[in-house]
Write a protein that holds these residues in place. Structure first.
Motif, PDB file in Angstrom:
ATOM      1  N   THR A 289       0.825  -1.204   0.000  1.00  0.00           N
ATOM      2  CA  THR A 289       0.000   0.000   0.000  1.00  0.00           C
ATOM      3  C   THR A 289       0.860   1.254   0.000  1.00  0.00           C
ATOM      4  O   THR A 289       2.003   1.243   0.460  1.00  0.00           O
ATOM      5  N   THR A 290       0.326   2.343  -0.504  1.00  0.00           N
ATOM      6  CA  THR A 290       1.044   3.609  -0.480  1.00  0.00           C
ATOM      7  C   THR A 290       0.973   4.224   0.920  1.00  0.00           C
ATOM      8  O   THR A 290       0.139   3.840   1.734  1.00  0.00           O
ATOM      9  N   VAL A 291       1.840   5.176   1.217  1.00  0.00           N
ATOM     10  CA  VAL A 291       1.952   5.709   2.578  1.00  0.00           C
ATOM     11  C   VAL A 291       1.258   7.057   2.728  1.00  0.00           C
ATOM     12  O   VAL A 291       0.264   7.192   3.436  1.00  0.00           O
ATOM     13  N   SER A 292       1.772   8.082   2.049  1.00  0.00           N
ATOM     14  CA  SER A 292       1.341   9.455   2.310  1.00  0.00           C
ATOM     15  C   SER A 292      -0.140   9.687   2.063  1.00  0.00           C
ATOM     16  O   SER A 292      -0.845  10.251   2.906  1.00  0.00           O
ATOM     17  N   SER A 293      -0.651   9.238   0.912  1.00  0.00           N
ATOM     18  CA  SER A 293      -2.059   9.489   0.607  1.00  0.00           C
ATOM     19  C   SER A 293      -2.973   8.759   1.577  1.00  0.00           C
ATOM     20  O   SER A 293      -4.041   9.263   1.936  1.00  0.00           O
ATOM     21  N   ASN A 294      -2.571   7.560   2.031  1.00  0.00           N
ATOM     22  CA  ASN A 294      -3.365   6.831   3.019  1.00  0.00           C
ATOM     23  C   ASN A 294      -3.536   7.631   4.295  1.00  0.00           C
ATOM     24  O   ASN A 294      -4.632   7.768   4.838  1.00  0.00           O
ATOM     25  N   VAL A 295      -2.414   8.137   4.800  1.00  0.00           N
ATOM     26  CA  VAL A 295      -2.429   8.862   6.073  1.00  0.00           C
ATOM     27  C   VAL A 295      -3.204  10.164   5.942  1.00  0.00           C
ATOM     28  O   VAL A 295      -4.031  10.510   6.800  1.00  0.00           O
ATOM     29  N   ILE A 296      -2.952  10.893   4.862  1.00  0.00           N
ATOM     30  CA  ILE A 296      -3.616  12.187   4.674  1.00  0.00           C
ATOM     31  C   ILE A 296      -5.124  12.011   4.533  1.00  0.00           C
ATOM     32  O   ILE A 296      -5.908  12.735   5.157  1.00  0.00           O
ATOM     33  N   MET A 297      -5.541  11.043   3.731  1.00  0.00           N
ATOM     34  CA  MET A 297      -6.974  10.843   3.510  1.00  0.00           C
ATOM     35  C   MET A 297      -7.662  10.306   4.766  1.00  0.00           C
ATOM     36  O   MET A 297      -8.817  10.653   5.041  1.00  0.00           O
ATOM     37  N   THR A 298      -6.967   9.472   5.534  1.00  0.00           N
ATOM     38  CA  THR A 298      -7.531   8.994   6.797  1.00  0.00           C
ATOM     39  C   THR A 298      -7.706  10.147   7.768  1.00  0.00           C
ATOM     40  O   THR A 298      -8.740  10.256   8.452  1.00  0.00           O
TER      41      THR A 298
ATOM     42  N   CYS B  59      -8.501  -3.319  -8.484  1.00  0.00           N
ATOM     43  CA  CYS B  59      -7.994  -4.563  -7.892  1.00  0.00           C
ATOM     44  C   CYS B  59      -7.496  -4.398  -6.454  1.00  0.00           C
ATOM     45  O   CYS B  59      -7.130  -5.376  -5.822  1.00  0.00           O
ATOM     46  N   ALA B  60      -7.448  -3.201  -5.903  1.00  0.00           N
ATOM     47  CA  ALA B  60      -6.974  -3.013  -4.531  1.00  0.00           C
ATOM     48  C   ALA B  60      -7.330  -1.620  -4.075  1.00  0.00           C
ATOM     49  O   ALA B  60      -7.688  -0.757  -4.878  1.00  0.00           O
ATOM     50  N   ALA B  61      -7.258  -1.396  -2.788  1.00  0.00           N
ATOM     51  CA  ALA B  61      -7.572  -0.069  -2.254  1.00  0.00           C
ATOM     52  C   ALA B  61      -6.514   0.931  -2.680  1.00  0.00           C
ATOM     53  O   ALA B  61      -6.813   1.949  -3.293  1.00  0.00           O
ATOM     54  N   THR B  62      -5.272   0.676  -2.347  1.00  0.00           N
ATOM     55  CA  THR B  62      -4.176   1.553  -2.777  1.00  0.00           C
ATOM     56  C   THR B  62      -2.945   0.710  -3.056  1.00  0.00           C
ATOM     57  O   THR B  62      -2.741  -0.319  -2.446  1.00  0.00           O
ATOM     58  N   LYS B  63      -2.129   1.185  -3.987  1.00  0.00           N
ATOM     59  CA  LYS B  63      -0.878   0.508  -4.310  1.00  0.00           C
ATOM     60  C   LYS B  63       0.210   1.549  -4.498  1.00  0.00           C
ATOM     61  O   LYS B  63      -0.032   2.634  -5.004  1.00  0.00           O
ATOM     62  N   SER B  64       1.431   1.194  -4.115  1.00  0.00           N
ATOM     63  CA  SER B  64       2.528   2.157  -4.038  1.00  0.00           C
ATOM     64  C   SER B  64       3.348   2.236  -5.320  1.00  0.00           C
ATOM     65  O   SER B  64       3.935   1.243  -5.744  1.00  0.00           O
ATOM     66  N   VAL B  65       3.408   3.445  -5.904  1.00  0.00           N
ATOM     67  CA  VAL B  65       4.302   3.700  -7.036  1.00  0.00           C
ATOM     68  C   VAL B  65       5.729   3.885  -6.540  1.00  0.00           C
ATOM     69  O   VAL B  65       6.692   3.434  -7.167  1.00  0.00           O
ATOM     70  N   ALA B  66       5.871   4.546  -5.379  1.00  0.00           N
ATOM     71  CA  ALA B  66       7.199   4.857  -4.848  1.00  0.00           C
ATOM     72  C   ALA B  66       8.036   3.609  -4.610  1.00  0.00           C
ATOM     73  O   ALA B  66       9.255   3.633  -4.779  1.00  0.00           O
ATOM     74  N   LEU B  67       7.399   2.527  -4.202  1.00  0.00           N
ATOM     75  CA  LEU B  67       8.121   1.265  -4.013  1.00  0.00           C
ATOM     76  C   LEU B  67       7.928   0.336  -5.201  1.00  0.00           C
ATOM     77  O   LEU B  67       8.835  -0.424  -5.551  1.00  0.00           O
TER      78      LEU B  67
END
Length: 234
Positions: free
Chosen positions: A39-48, A173-181
């Protein structure tokens, strides 16, 4: 869900797409690969946070997901996606070594700098978080841009028909996925392959789409959380 359910769904959808004689096989593999990333990090935290949800839980989940992704995502990709061309091979040991150097080592270094070597750095980062956020976004854009440049410079995209691109763009296919990794992982696992741009396309498209959908859902989740809080207060 991140490493079990969504990769399984991605594998099912990807295999179905490969049954079509007109669908680009590498693009279908890219869709499967995208669902195997953490999962991605920044957008998850900000949106939560904007949804009045549990910001600490979101941060913990995202960070742990990315750390575990270094160890879990490569085996999933090796098993579900495999090689891109006939006759090529994948080296798990070399992949793991490169991911540790690329992801884990900088993380450990950052923690040492923050808590041991230079506590003043933490204060500087806190005071200049806005500037650093812009820098982070700029580097991510540069990363995505480099992938697109590689794809079009080698004219790999000429092999993909419009129907395949549209199909990938609308599949969830998923809630969030990370481009950075995800993108560095693709470049490490398939180093030197001319098909890197194509197999990266689903992840790049999905990343942009998840930000749009996530931003729309923030308002709905915020109402849901606030309504529950009001009920508890009553």
């Amino acid at each position: 869900i991140i490493f079990g359910l969504t990769p399984a769904l991605g594998l099912a959808v990807g295999k179905l797409l490969q049954l079509s004689p007109t669908f680009n096989t590498t693009l279908a593999k890219g869709l499967i690969l995208a669902t195997c990333t953490p999962t991605t990090v920044s957008s998850n935290v900000i949106m939560t946070k904007n949804s009045n949800g549990d910001e600490a839980a979101a941060l913990t989940n995202a960070v742990l997901g990315n750390i575990l992704g270094v160890f879990i995502s490569p085996p999933l990709i090796f098993r579900y996606v495999g090689t891109l061309t006939t006759g090529s091979s994948l080296d798990y040991a070399a992949t793991f070594e490169n991911l540790v150097i690329t992801v884990i080592a900088p993380l450990i270094f950052g923690q040492l700098v923050q808590f041991v070597a230079a506590p003043a750095v933490t204060a500087f980062v806190t005071q200049n978080s806005g500037i650093l956020a812009v820098l982070n976004s700029s580097l991510l854009i540069l990363l995505v841009w480099s992938v697109f440049c590689k794809t079009f410079s080698e004219q790999i995209g000429d092999e993909i028909d419009a129907g395949s691109v549209i199909a990938v763009a609308i599949v969830m296919c998923a809630a969030t996925k990370s481009v950075a990794l995800g993108v560095p992982m693709i470049n490490i696992i398939y180093a030197g392959s001319p098909l890197i741009g194509v197999i990266s396309a689903p992840l790049l498209c999905y990343h942009a789409e998840q930000l749009v959908v996530g931003s729309f859902l923030v308002a709905l989740f915020k109402k849901w959380v606030d309504a529950e809080k009001n009920v508890l207060q009553v």
